[in-house]
Design a protein around this motif. Sequence first.
Motif, mmCIF file in Angstrom:
data_model
loop_
_atom_site.group_PDB
_atom_site.id
_atom_site.type_symbol
_atom_site.label_atom_id
_atom_site.label_comp_id
_atom_site.label_asym_id
_atom_site.label_seq_id
_atom_site.Cartn_x
_atom_site.Cartn_y
_atom_site.Cartn_z
ATOM 1 N N VAL A 46 -34.790 60.279 5.572
ATOM 2 C CA VAL A 46 -35.135 60.619 4.200
ATOM 3 C C VAL A 46 -34.895 59.378 3.353
ATOM 4 O O VAL A 46 -33.939 58.632 3.566
ATOM 5 C CB VAL A 46 -34.275 61.799 3.687
ATOM 6 C CG1 VAL A 46 -34.496 62.025 2.197
ATOM 7 C CG2 VAL A 46 -34.596 63.071 4.457
ATOM 8 N N LEU A 47 -35.785 59.146 2.387
ATOM 9 C CA LEU A 47 -35.625 58.013 1.483
ATOM 10 C C LEU A 47 -34.576 58.377 0.445
ATOM 11 O O LEU A 47 -34.860 59.088 -0.516
ATOM 12 C CB LEU A 47 -36.962 57.687 0.824
ATOM 13 C CG LEU A 47 -37.077 56.325 0.141
ATOM 14 C CD1 LEU A 47 -36.852 55.193 1.133
ATOM 15 C CD2 LEU A 47 -38.442 56.176 -0.498
ATOM 16 N N ARG A 48 -33.335 57.883 0.636
ATOM 17 C CA ARG A 48 -32.199 58.307 -0.172
ATOM 18 C C ARG A 48 -31.782 57.282 -1.219
ATOM 19 O O ARG A 48 -31.068 57.619 -2.162
ATOM 20 C CB ARG A 48 -30.998 58.583 0.728
ATOM 21 C CG ARG A 48 -31.181 59.728 1.722
ATOM 22 C CD ARG A 48 -29.992 59.800 2.663
ATOM 23 N NE ARG A 48 -29.953 61.027 3.421
ATOM 24 C CZ ARG A 48 -30.433 61.196 4.639
ATOM 25 N NH1 ARG A 48 -31.047 60.184 5.231
ATOM 26 N NH2 ARG A 48 -30.338 62.349 5.264
ATOM 27 N N PHE A 49 -32.162 56.018 -1.036
ATOM 28 C CA PHE A 49 -31.691 54.949 -1.901
ATOM 29 C C PHE A 49 -32.840 54.327 -2.676
ATOM 30 O O PHE A 49 -33.981 54.323 -2.219
ATOM 31 C CB PHE A 49 -30.987 53.859 -1.086
ATOM 32 C CG PHE A 49 -29.724 54.324 -0.429
ATOM 33 C CD1 PHE A 49 -28.520 54.278 -1.113
ATOM 34 C CD2 PHE A 49 -29.729 54.810 0.868
ATOM 35 C CE1 PHE A 49 -27.361 54.713 -0.512
ATOM 36 C CE2 PHE A 49 -28.576 55.248 1.476
ATOM 37 C CZ PHE A 49 -27.384 55.201 0.774
ATOM 38 N N LEU A 50 -32.530 53.781 -3.826
ATOM 39 C CA LEU A 50 -33.515 53.039 -4.601
ATOM 40 C C LEU A 50 -33.526 51.596 -4.109
ATOM 41 O O LEU A 50 -32.471 50.962 -4.001
ATOM 42 C CB LEU A 50 -33.143 53.080 -6.085
ATOM 43 C CG LEU A 50 -34.067 52.351 -7.050
ATOM 44 C CD1 LEU A 50 -35.450 52.981 -7.044
ATOM 45 C CD2 LEU A 50 -33.497 52.367 -8.455
ATOM 46 N N ALA A 51 -34.710 51.091 -3.771
ATOM 47 C CA ALA A 51 -34.818 49.693 -3.344
ATOM 48 C C ALA A 51 -34.660 48.783 -4.554
ATOM 49 O O ALA A 51 -35.410 48.887 -5.524
ATOM 50 C CB ALA A 51 -36.175 49.454 -2.676
ATOM 51 N N ILE A 52 -33.667 47.902 -4.516
ATOM 52 C CA ILE A 52 -33.377 47.022 -5.644
ATOM 53 C C ILE A 52 -34.215 45.761 -5.527
ATOM 54 O O ILE A 52 -34.140 45.038 -4.539
ATOM 55 C CB ILE A 52 -31.876 46.660 -5.673
ATOM 56 C CG1 ILE A 52 -31.016 47.938 -5.703
ATOM 57 C CG2 ILE A 52 -31.560 45.777 -6.857
ATOM 58 C CD1 ILE A 52 -31.240 48.814 -6.908
ATOM 59 N N VAL B 166 -48.649 54.472 -4.672
ATOM 60 C CA VAL B 166 -48.450 54.809 -6.085
ATOM 61 C C VAL B 166 -46.966 54.997 -6.392
ATOM 62 O O VAL B 166 -46.464 54.515 -7.415
ATOM 63 C CB VAL B 166 -49.252 56.068 -6.456
ATOM 64 C CG1 VAL B 166 -48.873 56.570 -7.850
ATOM 65 C CG2 VAL B 166 -50.750 55.769 -6.395
ATOM 66 N N TYR B 167 -46.250 55.676 -5.495
ATOM 67 C CA TYR B 167 -44.815 55.884 -5.746
ATOM 68 C C TYR B 167 -44.075 54.557 -5.860
ATOM 69 O O TYR B 167 -43.317 54.328 -6.811
ATOM 70 C CB TYR B 167 -44.189 56.735 -4.637
ATOM 71 C CG TYR B 167 -42.687 56.877 -4.804
ATOM 72 C CD1 TYR B 167 -42.162 57.728 -5.763
ATOM 73 C CD2 TYR B 167 -41.809 56.133 -4.020
ATOM 74 C CE1 TYR B 167 -40.793 57.850 -5.940
ATOM 75 C CE2 TYR B 167 -40.441 56.250 -4.197
ATOM 76 C CZ TYR B 167 -39.933 57.101 -5.153
ATOM 77 O OH TYR B 167 -38.577 57.198 -5.324
ATOM 78 N N ASP B 168 -44.303 53.656 -4.903
ATOM 79 C CA ASP B 168 -43.575 52.388 -4.947
ATOM 80 C C ASP B 168 -43.987 51.547 -6.144
ATOM 81 O O ASP B 168 -43.156 50.860 -6.743
ATOM 82 C CB ASP B 168 -43.793 51.594 -3.654
ATOM 83 C CG ASP B 168 -42.880 50.390 -3.582
ATOM 84 O OD1 ASP B 168 -41.672 50.574 -3.329
ATOM 85 O OD2 ASP B 168 -43.359 49.264 -3.826
ATOM 86 N N ALA B 169 -45.267 51.594 -6.519
ATOM 87 C CA ALA B 169 -45.725 50.852 -7.701
ATOM 88 C C ALA B 169 -45.022 51.363 -8.955
ATOM 89 O O ALA B 169 -44.637 50.581 -9.834
ATOM 90 C CB ALA B 169 -47.237 50.969 -7.843
ATOM 91 N N LEU B 170 -44.834 52.673 -9.045
ATOM 92 C CA LEU B 170 -44.201 53.253 -10.232
ATOM 93 C C LEU B 170 -42.734 52.836 -10.369
ATOM 94 O O LEU B 170 -42.251 52.595 -11.477
ATOM 95 C CB LEU B 170 -44.298 54.777 -10.187
ATOM 96 C CG LEU B 170 -45.685 55.380 -10.441
ATOM 97 C CD1 LEU B 170 -45.675 56.872 -10.118
ATOM 98 C CD2 LEU B 170 -46.113 55.157 -11.883
ATOM 99 N N VAL B 171 -42.009 52.748 -9.245
ATOM 100 C CA VAL B 171 -40.573 52.426 -9.326
ATOM 101 C C VAL B 171 -40.313 50.921 -9.260
ATOM 102 O O VAL B 171 -39.162 50.492 -9.203
ATOM 103 C CB VAL B 171 -39.761 53.143 -8.219
ATOM 104 C CG1 VAL B 171 -39.862 54.654 -8.380
ATOM 105 C CG2 VAL B 171 -40.213 52.715 -6.818
#
Length: 365
Positions: free
Chosen positions: A120-126, A252-257
């Motif tokens: 599961v994608l649990r962390f925000l990629a910094i 789209v998700y990665d572009a948004l964050v």
Amino acid sequence: MRLVRTEALEAGMLLALPILSSTGALLLREDLVLTERTIALLKKQAVPFVYIRDRRFPDAAEEPLLHPETFQRALKELQDLFATATAARGNHLPPERMERIQSVLRDILEDVFDRSDRLVLRFLAIRGHDGYIFTHSALVATTSLLLGQELSFSYAQLYNLGLGALLHDLGMAAIPSEIVDKKGPLDREERSLVNLHPRGGWDLLAGHDLVWPTARIVALQHHERWDGSGYPGGLRGEEIHLLSRIVAVADVYDALVSPRPYRPCRTPWEAHALILEGSGSLFDPRVVEAFFRVVAPYPVGTWLRLSTGHVGLVTAIPAEAPHRPRLSLTFHPEVGKLTPPMVMPLAACEEIRITEALEEEPNAV
């Protein structure tokens, strides 16, 4: 550990996770004590959030989805591939360059399969906005593979999905850098040029024996939309290849964050809500359902307010319920500070709702 906005950082804070540059080089190491100079560097790099150690909360014991060495190698090979594609000026890419990308993909797949638990994608990629395209491509590939696993793909299907996702934006190599990095909205002519990149990627990948058509088609179709509003073909529904529909959501998700020169990033929970909102219009509902099951809207380190009035920090995310994290509660308006923090597993407390996500710890705590 907790997630802290860069604007709220203070000298003396301890970095909980390392930060990499756009090429995969170590920018700031884990356990570094932040100074005014390092905070200024983070702001210059446009890094919106970082993870900070906090003795009140245990650090997450989980391994990242990709080993640091795999991620660093992926960024380096993607950077070299895009440089080669830029120099190729529309001609075919040399086979040895594609072989190196295939090797990176095998490392990524090994990392994904070398986990006994459900991923599961649990962390925000910094990351900052520098070198966006390389980090973006690697993270879109990883997220796409999680979605493919959730949809019970075979290894061969995952291989093609991962390769297509890694290469989905290759056509951007032909777009002038002054347009890609423009600090403001694109005009009509600039937007028309950018919209050519799916066809450019398709053409660059033509004739490569190592790139199967099902992977190549992702480069062409990843901007197509379920309702026919996308480009370049205006395809709709199942006219769009399933691999392309998966990469469209991850893209789209990665572009948004991700922070960009022309706009700040969205929070993970805002981006998550926008993906769910697009189900059945922009995105395949089946893919969005898989996204809901594998991408946590509230990453570890996020502050949440509950329907009970409690405020707490996300400290763990159960694989079986990514949208119902475990919290360490630190405050209640009728009681004040809770010392030590009280553990609250939301997955076991169905009657309690999340009412608000907070970008930083409330002053009242």
